[in-house]
Design a protein around this motif. Structure first.
Motif, PDB file in Angstrom:
ATOM      1  N   ARG A 359       0.860  -1.172   0.000  1.00 11.44           N
ATOM      2  CA  ARG A 359       0.000   0.000   0.000  1.00 11.44           C
ATOM      3  C   ARG A 359       0.903   1.231   0.000  1.00 11.44           C
ATOM      4  N   ASP A 388      -7.863   3.720  -0.828  1.00 10.14           N
ATOM      5  CA  ASP A 388      -8.421   3.360   0.472  1.00 10.14           C
ATOM      6  C   ASP A 388      -9.031   4.590   1.134  1.00 10.14           C
ATOM      7  N   HIS A 409      -5.037   1.020  -1.721  1.00 11.41           N
ATOM      8  CA  HIS A 409      -5.002  -0.401  -1.387  1.00 11.41           C
ATOM      9  C   HIS A 409      -3.719  -0.970  -1.987  1.00 11.41           C
TER      10      HIS A 409
END
Lengths: 441, 441
Positions: A359, A388, A409
């Motif tokens: 990430r 995210d 993500h």
């Protein structure tokens, strides 16, 4: 303990008498009764190989190493030993002396991470051929028992990921930046003043030291051989005081991590081994590792998450790990049996760093007007990078600039790089301020 | 790895097929290639001793144990084995079967903390006499490698103190009390609903489970024999929601700790081994151990502070530790050599709990008028108990009552008890609300 017959004393040769060597010598000389009880026979320090006989060798707290133990003839010393302890560091003559010792049937204990990372396979083969132990607990994370737990305690499990804070100097520097708002240069200077950092801090700050440990940890955890050149390496020079402050505002701390992980099936996947600064969530156990301490976080299929914490450097802590290994090999010489072979039955392909999957948190300055966030999000979506969270930071009204902090993500490093290039090309984007990986969430 | 000659397969007998046993069986049956690579030969599960053949044995996630492996004839199973794994629990028939296995020259791996704490010396002697291994990594703190690190990695060091959060149930309960303000009964009910606590939570809540682990840890750390009866034990029933809230206000969390420490010289002192709730400063690594996790904090002369963190219970984590031990003993059977003898060369006297030395935090309700603090401080001084800090808490105006929170320097438990009695006798003192030890500062 009474023994029915008294085994011969165990002859230990010490190579090197610096910060660690003096403490190893003290450990053997000052505790003869305890060591004898642990091992089952007397442990005799036969000599210490040094480059110069002129220097007085003394521990930090004043234990003087007897001068008559010192010798410049390392080869003769090695030839008469049951156990050779190598704490001289560097590649040569350490490598040649270790190979010589193993060839003569002596067990070897070493704290030499650089040598293991560069020439490990050759040394392990020599130990295996001779049927003797080659132990190296002190080579990774100093006093912290991590080699033995991974090598033995987790031998019936599958390790998925190792995240290590394995360089105390950089952890001290990043901690100072976080807690006192220092910039990198100031924090490095403070570390130098306290003796945590060398005059030339390159090995620590640029991640070379951590990379050697990452290679050793990955080899251990995945029963394979990972060489230093396989480790993708990025140090902390690019980490600014602003990065550290922003990390804090988003609930993270920045740590220099050694990462080793399996991508794909645990028996037929690939591995990624890398060293880089990363954002670690405040709630993760690694986030609480302060100052010059080290810690290694291990995720295994059966055991779940484990963490090992302690002092990663220093004469006495490192000597503690060396002495534990000395007792282990000494016991085995007494109880009989061959040395424990290093397992290398797996041959995981090591992924290039571009293929690593993590990430990311991207911080960018954009024009402060409606629609910009949608534009940026569109570019990420086009590249298949999933968002995210997005956070809009207080804008600088004069410059009509806003900050966007985007956490993605998991994405491949290569996709992310292409995405960031595309975002940077948007008219509304003023600057890509930082791109940092996020680990441990 | 190619072997020049193919060693015979290693026959493993499993005693018990509950939560841990099914996972151990799965670990052997589902990963034959990996285990063979680690050990150097095929590992064959020859059978599983159970009480009833009627029950279907299946892991939480649906791995079914083949019915034809089950047997009710434990003795016959033991007699044909190279390695016996005991995960049935309880004292008998586990003890008799282990002694039988050792006597026949089999290595033994056990997760049975109660048996080790009560009958450890007898079992270790049987293993030593037979020259075989008796390993028990899973008996303390489940998946966390702690036995092997203390026994081997720290064998060349001197351990001073062990502080362990070794009971996940009570840690979960105390954590719930701290984070959600629950009282003890509510938190225990929640732990029961989640399967963390038994219907009868006595073994956990009253510290019996932790005391068995304390005895094992103390024996290991100090190379001595500490029996369960030597462990002073106090559970968490006396910990109130108010205690937890006050701990927080003074920068602490309350943990149930297993404590083992040397008082006096490391080679000629006494040891204190105890289990009790204690205030741990927020800055201590143990304070961050949340939920049902376990952690063991070790202080050694050379290594300094170390911490080992992970899951302390559950089928898969515990099986991971058992399987690590299986690989260890299997390797040793293959490489040859006798088992590693349990060291017991030290004979530290175990102090009675009244002689233990710790810091205390005493919370009391006093009349809210001038001069009371001086009176209380005077009583402490008269008893030779030195005050570290005093905090006056917001008073209850209606009742004309104030709270005093006094933290002492280290004092003997007996002195403190006498002091508290004397304080309680003062006219101005309305109530001694709580007396809690402070550890880890």
């Amino acid at each position: 303990m009474p023994e029915t017959s008294s085994p011969a004393p165990l002859r230990v040769a010490l190579l090197g008498c610096g910060v660690v060597g003096t403490e190893v010598a003290r450990g053997i000389l000052a505790n003869p009764i305890d060591l004898e009880a642990r091992v089952g026979t007397r442990v005799e320090l036969t000599g210490i190989a040094v480059r110069s006989l002129d220097t007085e060798r003394v521990t930090d707290d004043g234990f003087v190493i007897p001068h008559d133990l010192l010798t410049t003839d390392a080869e003769a010393l090695v030839d008469g030993a049951d156990v050779v302890v190598e704490v001289m560091g560097g590649i040569e003559p350490a490598r040649t002396l270790i190979v010589r010792a193993l060839g003569a049937g002596a067990a070897v204990v070493t704290a030499n991470k650089a040598l293991l990372a560069e020439r490990g396979p050759e040394l392990f083969e020599a130990a295996d051929a001779a049927g003797v132990d080659l132990l190296y607990e002190a080579a990774v994370a100093g006093a912290i028992p991590i080699v033995r737990p991974i090598r033995e305690s987790l031998a019936g499990d599958h390790v998925r990921r190792v995240l290590g804070i394995v360089n105390g100097t950089t952890n001290y520097v990043l901690d100072k930046m976080a807690t006192e708002g220092l910039d990198l240069d100031q924090a490095v200077k403070e570390a130098q003043a306290l003796g945590y950092a060398e005059a030339d801090p390159t090995a620590d700050v640029d991640g070379f030291d951590a990379a050697a440990k990452a290679a050793i940890l990955a080899s251990l955890a995945f029963h394979t051989r990972v060489a230093l050149k396989d480790v993708a390496r990025e140090g902390i020079r690019g980490v600014s005081a602003a990065d550290v402050a922003w990390a804090r505002r988003t609930g993270h701390v920045i740590k220099l991590l050694a990462v080793a992980e399996v991508i794909g099936p645990v028996d037929d996947g690939e591995i990624s081994v890398r060293v880089h600064p990363a954002l670690v969530p405040d709630s993760h156990p690694l986030a609480a590792v302060r100052g010059a301490f080290n810690a290694v976080f291990v995720e295994a299929d059966g055991a779940g998450p484990l963490m090992f914490y302690g002092q990663g450097a220093g004469g006495r802590p490192t000597a503690s790990a060396v002495l534990g290994d000395v007792v282990s090999v000494a016991r085995r010489r007494l109880t009989g049996g061959k040395g424990l072979r290093e397992s290398k039955d797996q041959a995981f392909p090591v992924l290039p760093s571009q293929a690593a999957v993590t990430r990311y948190q991207v911080r960018l300055a954009v024009a402060d007007r409606p629609g910009v966030l949608a534009q940026v999000a569109g570019v990420l979506a086009d590249h298949g990078v999933s968002i995210d969270t997005v956070r809009q930071a207080p804008s600088d009204e004069k410059a009509e600039t806003a900050h966007l902090i985007i956490t993605t993500h998991a994405a491949r490093e290569a996709s992310l790089a292409a995405t960031v290039d595309a975002v940077a090309g948007l008219e509304a984007v003023r600057e890509i301020i930082s791109v940092l990986r996020v680990e441990g969430s």
